[in-house]
Design an enzyme around this catalytic site. Structure first.
Site, PDB file in Angstrom:
ATOM      1  N   ASP A 221      -3.946  -4.677   5.992  1.00  0.00           N
ATOM      2  CA  ASP A 221      -4.742  -5.815   4.924  1.00  0.00           C
ATOM      3  C   ASP A 221      -3.384  -6.815   4.821  1.00  0.00           C
ATOM      4  O   ASP A 221      -2.266  -6.025   4.680  1.00  0.00           O
ATOM      5  CB  ASP A 221      -4.870  -4.689   3.567  1.00  0.00           C
ATOM      6  CG  ASP A 221      -5.117  -5.683   2.639  1.00  0.00           C
ATOM      7  OD1 ASP A 221      -6.729  -6.857   3.309  1.00  0.00           O
ATOM      8  OD2 ASP A 221      -5.654  -5.241   1.487  1.00  0.00           O
TER       9      ASP A 221
ATOM     10  N   HIS B 189      -2.898  -1.129  -3.101  1.00  0.00           N
ATOM     11  CA  HIS B 189      -3.869  -0.560  -3.206  1.00  0.00           C
ATOM     12  C   HIS B 189      -3.497   1.014  -3.814  1.00  0.00           C
ATOM     13  O   HIS B 189      -3.240   1.691  -3.927  1.00  0.00           O
ATOM     14  CB  HIS B 189      -3.938  -0.209  -1.978  1.00  0.00           C
ATOM     15  CG  HIS B 189      -4.268  -0.520  -0.456  1.00  0.00           C
ATOM     16  ND1 HIS B 189      -3.836  -0.634   0.131  1.00  0.00           N
ATOM     17  CD2 HIS B 189      -5.047  -1.934  -1.017  1.00  0.00           C
ATOM     18  CE1 HIS B 189      -4.447  -2.147   0.715  1.00  0.00           C
ATOM     19  NE2 HIS B 189      -4.429  -3.676  -0.210  1.00  0.00           N
TER      20      HIS B 189
ATOM     21  N   SER C 102       0.923  -0.830  -0.041  1.00  0.00           N
ATOM     22  CA  SER C 102       0.293   0.344   0.053  1.00  0.00           C
ATOM     23  C   SER C 102       0.861   1.322   0.442  1.00  0.00           C
ATOM     24  O   SER C 102       1.582   0.912  -0.893  1.00  0.00           O
ATOM     25  CB  SER C 102      -0.907   0.040   1.282  1.00  0.00           C
ATOM     26  OG  SER C 102      -2.221   1.054   1.225  1.00  0.00           O
ATOM     27  N   THR C 103       0.569   2.067   0.925  1.00  0.00           N
ATOM     28  CA  THR C 103       1.341   3.428   0.584  1.00  0.00           C
ATOM     29  C   THR C 103       3.061   3.066   1.293  1.00  0.00           C
ATOM     30  O   THR C 103       3.746   2.299   1.500  1.00  0.00           O
ATOM     31  CB  THR C 103       1.019   3.457   2.924  1.00  0.00           C
ATOM     32  OG1 THR C 103       0.094   3.985   2.907  1.00  0.00           O
ATOM     33  CG2 THR C 103       1.930   5.688   2.781  1.00  0.00           C
TER      34      THR C 103
ATOM     35  N   MET D 179      -0.105   1.063   4.865  1.00  0.00           N
ATOM     36  CA  MET D 179      -1.212   1.625   5.487  1.00  0.00           C
ATOM     37  C   MET D 179      -1.883   0.610   6.071  1.00  0.00           C
ATOM     38  O   MET D 179      -1.851   0.364   5.616  1.00  0.00           O
ATOM     39  CB  MET D 179      -1.737   2.737   5.816  1.00  0.00           C
ATOM     40  CG  MET D 179      -1.895   3.832   6.509  1.00  0.00           C
ATOM     41  SD  MET D 179      -2.000   5.641   6.306  1.00  0.00           S
ATOM     42  CE  MET D 179      -4.002   4.688   5.361  1.00  0.00           C
TER      43      MET D 179
END
Length: 396
Positions: free
Chosen positions: A327, A228, A201-202, A324
């Site tokens: 997940d 994401h 993600s991030t 972040m």
């Protein structure tokens, strides 16, 4: 910034309306304040030298000096503060944003569009911006052991964007953190992988580029990944990977067979699952669905990981990169239960140690490695027995 004081945010956008909207959102997040604003990149560079902000919100498209050039100038001058790009959901905006992520931007937020009122636009923006501001400037606050401002001391708040959204928008809910696992790090991995699955993600785009571009052209496994991103971004990201990697990379298509040496990027706004072949001798296939979001995400890493465990069993090698939230943690649990292996990125090399931290703290990661060490470990694990891995792949 004075010790213990609010985090200082510099807003850079050529639109007075957007600057005002961003100011409203930033000011609504506890522990943050707007230190200044700028309408173009040249002014932003001067402001950074004077204000020394903790984070910069940087528009992608501006006159005089655009966001990408401004970002490169910031990094060239030695400024290491996190930078969040503010991008429109257009093809051009997506391409420039991906270029910015490769050039050192920490993450991005999508500019709101189509809302009926300023209040609706601010609420939509706050859902995405608030958690990322906290994650990038206050990692200890955002970590799974910490608590957000306004949460009672005894309440443990999980490092997931849904929790942060609840805090910032007054939804009044929080999720309990799982107890930290006591399993030792860097355990032996004995599985013979037949598939590589990755979640990020991030900070993920740059991390994925580092890992995947280091895999050899004759890499013996298919690669399925969830990053994401919005729908338009994932196609462009897959194209970018295809140009940088020795493996073929593409955005996943529903129903296509899973092939060795191909990187499949989950389509934005669609979950991606592996499905067993309907007949013996055929390859497993990819399935895209718009089922409910999980962990406030679609695509979700958990969905991919669970499906890989169901199809490939103990022959799954999973990697959880910077990001972040949490997940991928439940999906990693399914993979370990099936006998598969899980590798997590370490805290020092992660932009945000939320996802890999959740997996590690739950005792699910057999190895916790720096970003640069992950690709060599993948290659080592996959090269021990290519014949066995091929037999396993063909069996599903």
């Amino acid at each position: 910034m004075a010790a213990g004081g609010p985090k200082r945010i510099l807003i850079v956008d050529d639109s007075a309306v957007m600057r005002s909207l961003l100011r409203s959102v930033v000011s609504s997040v506890p522990g943050f304040e707007v230190s200044g604003t700028a309408a173009d990149g040249t002014s932003a560079l001067s402001s950074v030298d004077v204000l020394r902000p903790d984070l910069v919100l940087l528009d992608v498209e501006m006159p005089v000096m655009d966001g990408l050039v401004t970002l490169k100038q910031l990094r060239a001058r030695g400024h290491k503060m996190p930078v969040l790009m503010c991008s429109s959901l257009t093809q051009h905006g997506a391409r420039v944003t991906l270029d910015a992520l490769a050039a050192g931007a920490s993450d991005y937020v999508a500019k709101p569009s189509g809302q009926a009122s300023r209040e609706d636009a601010a609420k939509k923006l706050a859902l995405e911006l608030g958690p990322k501001m906290v994650a990038l400037t206050s990692p200890a606050m955002f970590a799974a052991m910490g608590a957000y401002p306004g949460v009672s001391p005894g309440q443990r708040v999980g490092a997931i964007d849904g929790v942060a959204r609840g805090v910032f928008t007054g939804l009044g809910h929080a999720v309990q953190v799982l107890p930290i696992g006591l399993a030792p790090r860097n355990q032996a991995i004995t599985t013979q992988p037949a598939v590589l699955v990755i979640g990020a993600s991030t900070g993920g785009p740059a991390a994925l580029d580092t890992v995947l571009s280091a895999l050899p052209g004759d890499f013996p496994l298919p690669v399925m990944l969830v990053q994401h991103m919005p729908e338009l971004f994932t196609r462009l990201f897959a194209e970018r990977l295809d140009g940088h990697c020795r493996l073929r990379a593409r955005e996943a298509v529903d129903g296509e067979p899973v092939r060795t040496g191909t990187i499949y990027v989950a389509r934005g706004n669609w979950h991606m699952e592996a499905r067993s072949a309907v007949q013996a001798g055929l390859k497993a296939t990819l399935h895209l669905t718009q089922g409910p979001p999980e962990n406030h995400c679609r695509p979700a890493v958990d969905v991919l990981f669970r499906s890989a465990a169901a199809v490939y069993g103990s022959a799954v090698l999973a990697v959880v990169l910077t990001g972040m939230g949490a997940d991928g943690m439940l999906g990693s649990r399914a993979i370990r239960a099936a006998g598969g292996a899980v590798v997590a990125q370490d805290e020092a090399s992660s932009i945000v140690w939320g996802m890999p931290g959740a997996v590690t703290n739950a005792g699910l990661a057999q190895k916790v490695l720096t970003l640069d060490a992950i690709a060599p470990e993948i290659v080592r694990l996959c090269s021990r027995s290519r014949t066995e891995a091929r037999e396993l792949r063909e069996a599903v």
